[in-house]
Design an enzyme around this catalytic site. Structure first.
Site, PDB file in Angstrom:
ATOM      1  N   CYS A   1       1.705  22.639   1.797  1.00  0.00           N
ATOM      2  CA  CYS A   1       2.974  21.924   1.669  1.00  0.00           C
ATOM      3  C   CYS A   1       2.824  20.774   0.677  1.00  0.00           C
ATOM      4  CB  CYS A   1       3.420  21.371   3.021  1.00  0.00           C
ATOM      5  SG  CYS A   1       3.636  22.601   4.314  1.00  0.00           S
TER       6      CYS A   1
ATOM      7  N   CYS B   1       3.348  20.972  -3.345  1.00  0.00           N
ATOM      8  CA  CYS B   1       4.661  20.770  -3.962  1.00  0.00           C
ATOM      9  C   CYS B   1       5.271  19.418  -3.605  1.00  0.00           C
ATOM     10  CB  CYS B   1       5.623  21.874  -3.534  1.00  0.00           C
ATOM     11  SG  CYS B   1       5.203  23.527  -4.135  1.00  0.00           S
ATOM     12  N   HIS B   2       5.033  18.964  -2.372  1.00  0.00           N
ATOM     13  CA  HIS B   2       5.773  17.809  -1.859  1.00  0.00           C
ATOM     14  C   HIS B   2       4.945  16.536  -1.734  1.00  0.00           C
ATOM     15  CE1 HIS B   2       9.188  20.396  -1.035  1.00  0.00           C
ATOM     16  NE2 HIS B   2       8.408  21.219  -0.360  1.00  0.00           N
TER      17      HIS B   2
ATOM     18  N   CYS C   1      30.368  20.624  29.654  1.00  0.00           N
ATOM     19  CA  CYS C   1      29.361  19.661  30.100  1.00  0.00           C
ATOM     20  C   CYS C   1      29.343  18.426  29.207  1.00  0.00           C
ATOM     21  CB  CYS C   1      27.972  20.305  30.102  1.00  0.00           C
ATOM     22  SG  CYS C   1      27.699  21.482  31.448  1.00  0.00           S
TER      23      CYS C   1
ATOM     24  N   ARG D   1      16.767  24.920  22.801  1.00  0.00           N
ATOM     25  CA  ARG D   1      17.611  24.245  23.793  1.00  0.00           C
ATOM     26  C   ARG D   1      18.963  24.927  23.912  1.00  0.00           C
ATOM     27  NH1 ARG D   1      17.663  22.225  28.479  1.00  0.00           N
ATOM     28  NH2 ARG D   1      18.511  24.238  28.388  1.00  0.00           N
TER      29      ARG D   1
ATOM     30  N   CYS E   1      20.582  26.563  27.311  1.00  0.00           N
ATOM     31  CA  CYS E   1      21.900  26.193  27.840  1.00  0.00           C
ATOM     32  C   CYS E   1      22.772  27.421  28.064  1.00  0.00           C
ATOM     33  CB  CYS E   1      22.604  25.242  26.867  1.00  0.00           C
ATOM     34  SG  CYS E   1      22.052  23.516  26.975  1.00  0.00           S
TER      35      CYS E   1
END
Length: 285
Positions: free
Chosen positions: A100, A103-104, A204, A242, A246
């Site tokens: 990674c 490039c970054h 909810c 998540r 749910c």
């Protein structure tokens, strides 16, 4: 016949959630004594008519002990996964001989502000892309490495590393222009009732936030804190993981992580948190 009907009624009452009023607290979230978080903000204009005037981080709906875990990186178990991802960030993988960092450079600089604007439109692919989709695109297209499973621990860890660089910055997800169609689809899903319990996200997190549902305190379902370390399952959780949980709790067949449906839902829900600070990795029940 009457006996069968009564049995069905009793079963339905047992399955139905018991709601008890209990409002959020007014505490202030400051991480490491220096990163001040905006945990309450005016609701975005597109939420007019929802009955929610102030958007709130899920942090306000946790017990003091849980809140404290997020206030110090030494206590936040989610930061262990950030450290693991930092090692991966600098590790060469795949057929292209790249990491990674190739490039970054340093994530602490190049990833600032990135989490705050995802999901976002990808001009080249002409689609809405989540942060997870972008991570896998980098791995497969630039590094020649295998994609992560969408809601896996390695994916959650890399998302947490990237999110941590934006902590304290406001969520600012675009909803106009080419993303609008996907955003509208996500909104439709948010208000659609699913499963045997016939519950929508809104039932909810819009209609009953602040109430207790059995032993849990219902939040507004904001995603600015993801990835989330949950004490319940002792691992780092992705937002699609998540969502899947749910929907499963409504006793419905869930959409797959990374599916167009959950990408759309993520875009819509993320936009409901515009103005709240990026918190990931956060700590929740």
């Amino acid at each position: 016949m009457k006996r069968t009907a009564m049995t069905a009624l009793v079963a339905a009452l047992i399955a139905a959630p018991v709601l008890v009023a209990a409002g959020p607290d007014d505490d202030t979230l400051v991480v490491n004594g220096e990163i001040e978080m905006t945990t309450k903000a005016p609701a975005p204009a597109h939420m007019e008519g929802t009955g929610i005037d102030t958007i709130m981080s899920g942090w306000h709906f946790r017990e003091d002990e849980t809140q404290a875990l997020q206030m110090d990186d030494f206590d936040n178990t989610g930061m262990i996964f950030v450290e693991q991802a930092q090692e991966v960030w600098n590790t060469v993988e795949g057929t292209e001989g790249k990491s990674c960092a190739s490039c970054h450079d340093e994530a602490s600089e190049s990833m600032k502000g990135v989490r705050a604007v995802y999901p976002k439109w990808d001009e080249d692919k002409e689609e809405v892309k989540t942060l997870a989709m972008q991570i896998n695109a980098c791995r497969t297209e630039n590094m020649g490495a295998e994609a992560y499973k969408y809601d896996s621990v390695p994916m959650a860890s890399m998302e947490a590393l990237i999110a941590a660089q934006s902590r304290g910055m406001p969520m600012n997800v675009a909803i106009d222009g080419p993303v609008r169609e996907t955003w509208e689809k996500g909104k439709e899903i948010y208000y659609t009732r699913y499963g045997q319990l016939e519950l929508a996200c809104a039932n909810c997190h819009e209609d009953n936030w602040g109430n207790m549902i059995r032993a849990d305190h219902l939040s507004q379902g904001q995603t600015n804190g993801f990835p989330v370390y949950r004490l319940k399952n002792t691992k780092l959780n992705t937002v699609h993981g998540r969502f899947k949980g749910c929907i499963r709790d409504t006793r419905a067949e869930t959409f797959a992580p990374g599916s167009p449906e959950l990408v759309a839902l993520e875009l819509y829900v993320a936009s409901r948190g515009n103005g709240l600070s990026v918190e990931g990795p956060s700590v929740r029940n």
